[in-house]
Design a protein around this motif. Sequence first.
Motif, mmCIF file in Angstrom:
data_model
loop_
_atom_site.group_PDB
_atom_site.id
_atom_site.type_symbol
_atom_site.label_atom_id
_atom_site.label_comp_id
_atom_site.label_asym_id
_atom_site.label_seq_id
_atom_site.Cartn_x
_atom_site.Cartn_y
_atom_site.Cartn_z
ATOM 1 N N LYS A 34 0.812 -1.209 0.000
ATOM 2 C CA LYS A 34 0.000 0.000 0.000
ATOM 3 C C LYS A 34 0.847 1.261 0.000
ATOM 4 O O LYS A 34 1.970 1.266 0.483
ATOM 5 N N PRO A 35 0.294 2.372 -0.560
ATOM 6 C CA PRO A 35 1.037 3.626 -0.569
ATOM 7 C C PRO A 35 1.349 4.026 0.861
ATOM 8 O O PRO A 35 0.712 3.583 1.808
ATOM 9 N N ILE A 65 1.613 11.546 1.429
ATOM 10 C CA ILE A 65 1.372 10.243 0.803
ATOM 11 C C ILE A 65 2.225 10.206 -0.456
ATOM 12 O O ILE A 65 2.177 11.142 -1.247
ATOM 13 N N SER A 67 3.842 7.861 -3.891
ATOM 14 C CA SER A 67 3.486 6.772 -4.806
ATOM 15 C C SER A 67 4.236 5.490 -4.462
ATOM 16 O O SER A 67 5.446 5.487 -4.312
ATOM 17 N N LYS A 68 3.492 4.402 -4.371
ATOM 18 C CA LYS A 68 4.149 3.130 -4.081
ATOM 19 C C LYS A 68 5.096 2.774 -5.225
ATOM 20 O O LYS A 68 4.879 3.154 -6.356
ATOM 21 N N ILE A 89 5.263 12.527 -4.862
ATOM 22 C CA ILE A 89 4.408 12.814 -3.707
ATOM 23 C C ILE A 89 3.024 13.164 -4.232
ATOM 24 O O ILE A 89 2.878 14.024 -5.094
ATOM 25 N N LEU G 6 -1.325 17.510 -4.476
ATOM 26 C CA LEU G 6 -0.352 18.426 -5.078
ATOM 27 C C LEU G 6 -0.598 18.541 -6.584
ATOM 28 O O LEU G 6 -1.087 17.611 -7.213
ATOM 29 N N THR G 72 -3.469 5.627 -7.540
ATOM 30 C CA THR G 72 -2.871 4.957 -6.386
ATOM 31 C C THR G 72 -3.908 4.896 -5.277
ATOM 32 O O THR G 72 -4.525 5.906 -4.943
ATOM 33 N N GLU G 73 -4.105 3.703 -4.727
ATOM 34 C CA GLU G 73 -5.069 3.566 -3.637
ATOM 35 C C GLU G 73 -4.463 4.055 -2.331
ATOM 36 O O GLU G 73 -3.319 3.758 -2.012
ATOM 37 N N VAL G 74 -5.242 4.814 -1.591
ATOM 38 C CA VAL G 74 -4.793 5.401 -0.331
ATOM 39 C C VAL G 74 -5.847 5.110 0.725
ATOM 40 O O VAL G 74 -7.039 5.143 0.433
#
Lengths: 94, 94, 94, 94, 94, 94, 94
Positions: A34-35, A65, A67-68, A89, G6, G72-74
């Motif tokens: 997960k991120p 948060i 990016s994975k 980011i 962002l 991206t899942e958060v």
Amino acid sequence: MKLVPLFDKVVLKQLVAEETTKSGIVLPGAAKEKPQQAEVIAVGPGGVVDGKEVVMQVKAGDTVIYSKYSGTEVELDDEKYVIVKQSDILAVVE
Amino acid sequence: MKLVPLFDKVVLKQLVAEETTKSGIVLPGAAKEKPQQAEVIAVGPGGVVDGKEVVMQVKAGDTVIYSKYSGTEVELDDEKYVIVKQSDILAVVE
Amino acid sequence: MKLVPLFDKVVLKQLVAEETTKSGIVLPGAAKEKPQQAEVIAVGPGGVVDGKEVVMQVKAGDTVIYSKYSGTEVELDDEKYVIVKQSDILAVVE
Amino acid sequence: MKLVPLFDKVVLKQLVAEETTKSGIVLPGAAKEKPQQAEVIAVGPGGVVDGKEVVMQVKAGDTVIYSKYSGTEVELDDEKYVIVKQSDILAVVE
Amino acid sequence: MKLVPLFDKVVLKQLVAEETTKSGIVLPGAAKEKPQQAEVIAVGPGGVVDGKEVVMQVKAGDTVIYSKYSGTEVELDDEKYVIVKQSDILAVVE
Amino acid sequence: MKLVPLFDKVVLKQLVAEETTKSGIVLPGAAKEKPQQAEVIAVGPGGVVDGKEVVMQVKAGDTVIYSKYSGTEVELDDEKYVIVKQSDILAVVE
Amino acid sequence: MKLVPLFDKVVLKQLVAEETTKSGIVLPGAAKEKPQQAEVIAVGPGGVVDGKEVVMQVKAGDTVIYSKYSGTEVELDDEKYVIVKQSDILAVVE
């Protein structure tokens, strides 16, 4: 010793991800897929990166948060960091 | 003999990675998969690279962290070096 | 017959890599996986390559290190050459 | 019938690669894996290709070395040709 | 019904490739792996494609050679066509 | 509910591909591997996409051929649509 | 806590996809392979992204379709979000 990032690089320190179930039980998190939430430790000066002007939008102390799968893991004085480009980011957590 | 890098290339000499455990025991490091600390040996003049102006930000003597998997290993007079582009350098260690 | 490179191409002649051990024993080198020292034989005129102005920085007679896996091997009059783009040359050996 | 190349395309006719050993024995060449000598048959007009001005540097009759694996084989009137972009031509043989 | 290509697209109709051996025997061609001769059926107006001005150089009725593996096969009124970008056309056959 | 595409996106509704053999027998078409005829349902406003000005050339009601494998399938109110970029549209059928 | 995206990033909250068959039976949707309807939760400020000016076209509260496999899942405060670039949003549902 400290890490001084170049250009648009950002030094992050990953926050420990503890998962809380809805019923309130806390599970220590591994969450590898997960991120990541992380704290910003140091921010590069920005400037011209690959021919394009980059202005830095995050600052030390922000929770972000990212990016994975992005970034490079670094270990310094027994502490682990991740260095990412600012464009990896995704959002600031406020 | 010495290596004089072209354009935005930087000649690095990898620092031997010795790992110290928290209790103080020193383990000689192999650490192949981890990003590398290195000393900057020589820095190219910068200039127009791939149509974009590059200004060099690191200088000989700096200790830097560079991106794993980047760079080319070079051996000269029995010494090993790595030549990277400046953009593969993530941070300076101060 | 001679090779006259176009644009930013450089004709190299690989130097035979003989490895000397620290105790002085000379081992004839095969060293296929390692970056290459080579002598510059001929240099293209530079100019606009892929829409970008390229100025040539190396000259015939220079000893250079070039990026492994780059370039094209050419054989002419029983001599072997490698033709690379100037951007595949990492450093000059002085 | 003749081939009139568009833009930065060049029509080549591969020269038969006969290998001569040092002792003078001629071996008819197959040499499939090696870069190719070829005669330039026809040259496109150049002009704006992919948004960039291309000036043609080779002319019909030149013997050139071109990059292996590049180009498209064409057969016309029982003759075989290779059509490449000028940027796939590495050097002229003089 | 007819096909009106957009921008830098060109509608081609593949010519049946019959191979003639040197002794004059005609072999009906399948020739799937070889570049294709085709007749130009319709030509787009050109204009700004991906931010770059494209001027059309081929016209309906031209016989052209186009790059193998490029283009999209289209069937309309029981006729088969291939739609390619002009940059996939290598040469005009005159 | 209706789909309002952004930028250079185009909403298409695929036309059912019925194949007619030369002898006149109609075969209901599946034709999964072949490029698609579709009706234009809605067209984005164009504008600056990835730094480049895009002017829309198709309009609602047009029958178009679009590139196979492009686009994203969308289902809304039990109707299926495909959303493509205008540059994935090859030709208008008139 | 809230997510503040962002640049050209957009925070989405996926709408639960319930499928209704034509006969009116409601099937709770999993629909993993299909593009997604989502509500826009927060929108970045736009600005210069990768050297190109991006103006944001969507706003919080919009229902949008976004490209499958993008984003991206958060997870934040037990809620799941997807963060995408605005260019991964295909259409607004009105």
